[in-house]
Design an enzyme around this catalytic site. Structure first.
Site, PDB file in Angstrom:
ATOM      1  N   HIS A  33       4.529   1.409   3.384  1.00 38.57           N
ATOM      2  CA  HIS A  33       5.699   1.488   2.567  1.00 38.57           C
ATOM      3  C   HIS A  33       6.303   2.962   2.412  1.00 38.57           C
ATOM      4  CE1 HIS A  33       7.922   1.026  -1.320  1.00 38.57           C
ATOM      5  NE2 HIS A  33       7.977  -0.234  -1.695  1.00 38.57           N
TER       6      HIS A  33
ATOM      7  N   ASP B 199      -2.663   0.074  -0.464  1.00 37.79           N
ATOM      8  CA  ASP B 199      -1.558  -0.592  -1.087  1.00 37.79           C
ATOM      9  C   ASP B 199      -2.448  -1.962  -1.220  1.00 37.79           C
ATOM     10  OD1 ASP B 199       0.222  -0.554  -2.346  1.00 37.79           O
ATOM     11  OD2 ASP B 199       1.992   0.408  -0.584  1.00 37.79           O
TER      12      ASP B 199
ATOM     13  N   GLN C 135       1.741  -6.374  -1.801  1.00 32.28           N
ATOM     14  CA  GLN C 135       1.747  -7.059  -1.705  1.00 32.28           C
ATOM     15  C   GLN C 135       0.736  -7.904  -1.220  1.00 32.28           C
ATOM     16  OE1 GLN C 135       4.317  -8.488  -0.736  1.00 32.28           O
ATOM     17  NE2 GLN C 135       5.858  -6.302  -1.580  1.00 32.28           N
TER      18      GLN C 135
ATOM     19  N   LYS D  22       4.691  -7.993  -9.101  1.00 39.78           N
ATOM     20  CA  LYS D  22       4.666  -8.249  -7.509  1.00 39.78           C
ATOM     21  C   LYS D  22       3.786 -10.343  -7.497  1.00 39.78           C
ATOM     22  CE  LYS D  22       6.147  -5.289  -5.049  1.00 39.78           C
ATOM     23  NZ  LYS D  22       7.753  -4.704  -4.568  1.00 39.78           N
TER      24      LYS D  22
ATOM     25  N   CYS E  27      12.419  -0.366   2.645  1.00 39.46           N
ATOM     26  CA  CYS E  27      11.098   0.926   2.086  1.00 39.46           C
ATOM     27  C   CYS E  27      10.472   0.750   3.294  1.00 39.46           C
ATOM     28  CB  CYS E  27      10.895   0.541   1.065  1.00 39.46           C
ATOM     29  SG  CYS E  27      12.257   0.655  -0.352  1.00 39.46           S
TER      30      CYS E  27
HETATM   31  N1  C6P Z   1       7.894  -3.406  -1.949  1.00 36.50           N
HETATM   32  C1  C6P Z   1      10.306  -4.637  -1.672  1.00 36.50           C
HETATM   33  O1  C6P Z   1      10.837  -5.166  -1.392  1.00 36.50           O
HETATM   34  P1  C6P Z   1       6.524  -0.900  -6.920  1.00 36.50           P
HETATM   35  O2  C6P Z   1       7.995  -0.774  -6.442  1.00 36.50           O
HETATM   36  O3  C6P Z   1       5.822   1.401  -6.908  1.00 36.50           O
HETATM   37  O4  C6P Z   1       6.197  -2.236  -7.058  1.00 36.50           O
HETATM   38  O5  C6P Z   1       5.615  -0.774  -5.637  1.00 36.50           O
HETATM   39  C2  C6P Z   1       6.434  -0.229  -3.788  1.00 36.50           C
HETATM   40  C3  C6P Z   1       5.374  -0.758  -3.032  1.00 36.50           C
HETATM   41  C4  C6P Z   1       4.350  -0.060  -2.152  1.00 36.50           C
HETATM   42  N2  C6P Z   1       3.880  -0.519  -1.374  1.00 36.50           N
HETATM   43  C5  C6P Z   1       4.353  -2.007  -0.770  1.00 36.50           C
HETATM   44  C6  C6P Z   1       3.577  -2.527   0.089  1.00 36.50           C
HETATM   45  C7  C6P Z   1       5.119  -2.637  -1.233  1.00 36.50           C
HETATM   46  O6  C6P Z   1       5.982  -3.721  -1.060  1.00 36.50           O
HETATM   47  C8  C6P Z   1       5.825  -2.323  -2.322  1.00 36.50           C
HETATM   48  C9  C6P Z   1       7.380  -2.579  -2.749  1.00 36.50           C
HETATM   49  C10 C6P Z   1       9.175  -4.142  -2.425  1.00 36.50           C
HETATM   50  O7  C6P Z   1       8.516  -4.655  -1.084  1.00 36.50           O
HETATM   51  C11 C6P Z   1      10.095  -3.196  -3.423  1.00 36.50           C
HETATM   52  S1  C6P Z   1      10.672  -1.626  -2.243  1.00 36.50           S
END
Ligand code: C6P
Length: 412
Positions: A129, A206, A209, A232, A370
């Site tokens: 991401h 990270d 997910q 999430k 993203c």
């Molecule tokens: N992915 C998606 O629709 P935040 O936004 O800080 O909670 O997480 C960022 C992020 C980082 N790593 C991974 C693997 C992610 O999936 C995400 C967030 C969402 O896939 C919003 S872009």
């Protein structure tokens, strides 16, 4: 960690706990399949937020009055629950942040400032991401370090032979996701961590997910950092954690300066607070941290294994249904996956598909998710993404497939 025996989940009972699911969108019952972006919140999480503001609201770690003590206790309770949830050795290894993006920025900026130097290498993967790419680029730019990327196969599995070749004495950090938000691939992070440690690199995972779907044991994994977003995993938006090994966090400089992260301040010199407060400057997102506790308990009570089994069933059902529709092409078919499925329909733009599904009350995500470099790897600009959660049903997948079929018939 709480591991209830394998059970078949009672979906009707589960769905009743999510008020948002019971509504019409564009004249149709809502079918919410955008869970990888953020999943919905059970009533107990919403109630915890209201309860906090109606009864306990106060700033924490500062006042000695009753409300301040109640608020502090509730906030710190979530830290303990999270410690057990990921099996961290010490409670002070749990640092509250705004979510994974801030957790990675905290890790990369603080660790990077102290330990990365010109010529060092940072390894990430081709399915990261943007949140696990850009912060490392920033530190590389500042320090003159270099990013290396682990390639992936057509089905969406990391090439571990190529990874081993990238590792060397120059590798300072390896940063990869536990599960990809686009492909759904679950990465072999234990192997990735062990190999990185052999060359003396630290590893940041990270976990955006994975936290709602996969067991996490940071001690067994031996990762140096692990990042989680509350929203999430059925919790509120605006909070999450950075787990870091205590001995590393102790050596790292603060990320932000301000109240709470200090022991003593004079105009000449400031001494910093102990962990975890050294990294929690200012008034944190108290209410959402407090409500996150309920989200963790919700997952524990259902049992991650039971959640994962249900979602795996949904994923294979969806993959089968979608791939049987003419001109639908699935992207991301790794052997080990969380419940995320990308697809494209040749000749129809993903935005059009998303919009037409929305008119039927079906919420999916469209675009690059993203993960622009990953889209480039597949030679596409974007896709449709359906992602499933514990409250989704096969009937909802039937509605998705029916909607997609109609779009293909209408537009082709
Ligand atoms: N992915 C998606 O629709 P935040 O936004 O800080 O909670 O997480 C960022 C992020 C980082 N790593 C991974 C693997 C992610 O999936 C995400 C967030 C969402 O896939 C919003 S872009």
């Amino acid at each position: 960690m709480n591991t209830p025996a394998a059970i078949e989940l009672n979906l009707e009972k589960i769905r009743k706990q999510f008020p948002v699911l019971h509504q019409q969108v564009n004249g149709n019952p809502l079918v919410y399949l955008d869970n990888a972006a953020t999943n919905q919140k059970p009533k107990r999480v919403i109630d915890a937020l209201t309860r906090y503001y109606e009864h306990d609201n106060a700033n924490i770690h500062r006042g000695i009055h009753t409300l301040a003590e109640r608020a502090t206790k509730a906030y710190e309770e979530t830290r303990h629950t999270m410690q057990r949830f990921i099996n961290a050795k010490h409670v002070e290894e749990i640092i509250f942040t705004r979510g994974v993006t801030e957790s990675i920025n905290l890790g990369s900026s603080s660790y990077g400032r102290a330990f990365v130097k010109a010529g060092d290498e940072i390894i990430i993967s081709g399915m990261e991401h943007h949140s696990n790419i850009v912060p490392w680029q920033l530190i590389c730019e500042e320090k003159g370090a270099i990013i290396k990327v682990i390639p992936l196969s057509e089905v969406g599995e990391l090439d571990l032979d190529a990874y081993q070749k990238l590792l060397s004495g120059k590798t300072k950090v390896v940063a990869v996701n536990h599960a990809s938000n686009s492909l759904g691939s679950i990465n072999p992070i234990k192997e990735i961590i062990d190999l990185a440690h052999q060359v003396g690199a630290v590893v940041l995972i990270d976990g955006a997910q994975s936290s709602a779907h996969l067991p996490i044991d940071v001690q067994a994994l031996d990762c140096d950092f692990y990042c989680i977003s509350s929203h999430k995993m059925y919790g509120p938006t605006g909070t999450g954690i950075l787990y870091g090994k205590k001995e590393l966090l102790e050596k790292m400089p603060p990320y932000m300066g301000g109240g709470e992260m200090i022991k003593d301040v004079t105009f000449e010199k400031t001494t910093y607070n102990d962990l975890p407060y050294k990294f929690e400057a200012g008034t944190p997102n108290i209410a959402d941290v407090v409500a996150l506790n309920e989200a963790i308990l919700f997952i524990n009570e259902l049992g991650k294994e039971n959640i994962a089994n249900h979602e795996a069933e949904l994923l294979s059902y969806a993959a089968k249904k979608l791939s049987s529709i003419p001109s639908v092409r699935l992207i991301g078919t790794a052997r080990e996956k969380v419940s995320v499925q990308l697809f494209v329909i040749d000749g129809i733009h993903h935005f059009d598909i998303g919009q037409m599904l929305d008119t039927r009350g079906i919420a999916v995500r469209t675009g690059h998710h993203c993960t622009q470099p990953l889209m480039e790897r597949y030679g596409i600009e974007g896709t449709v993404r359906a992602s499933f959660s514990v409250y989704n049903t096969k009937e909802e997948i039937d509605l998705l497939a029916e909607g997609v079929e109609r779009i293909v018939k209408f537009l082709k």
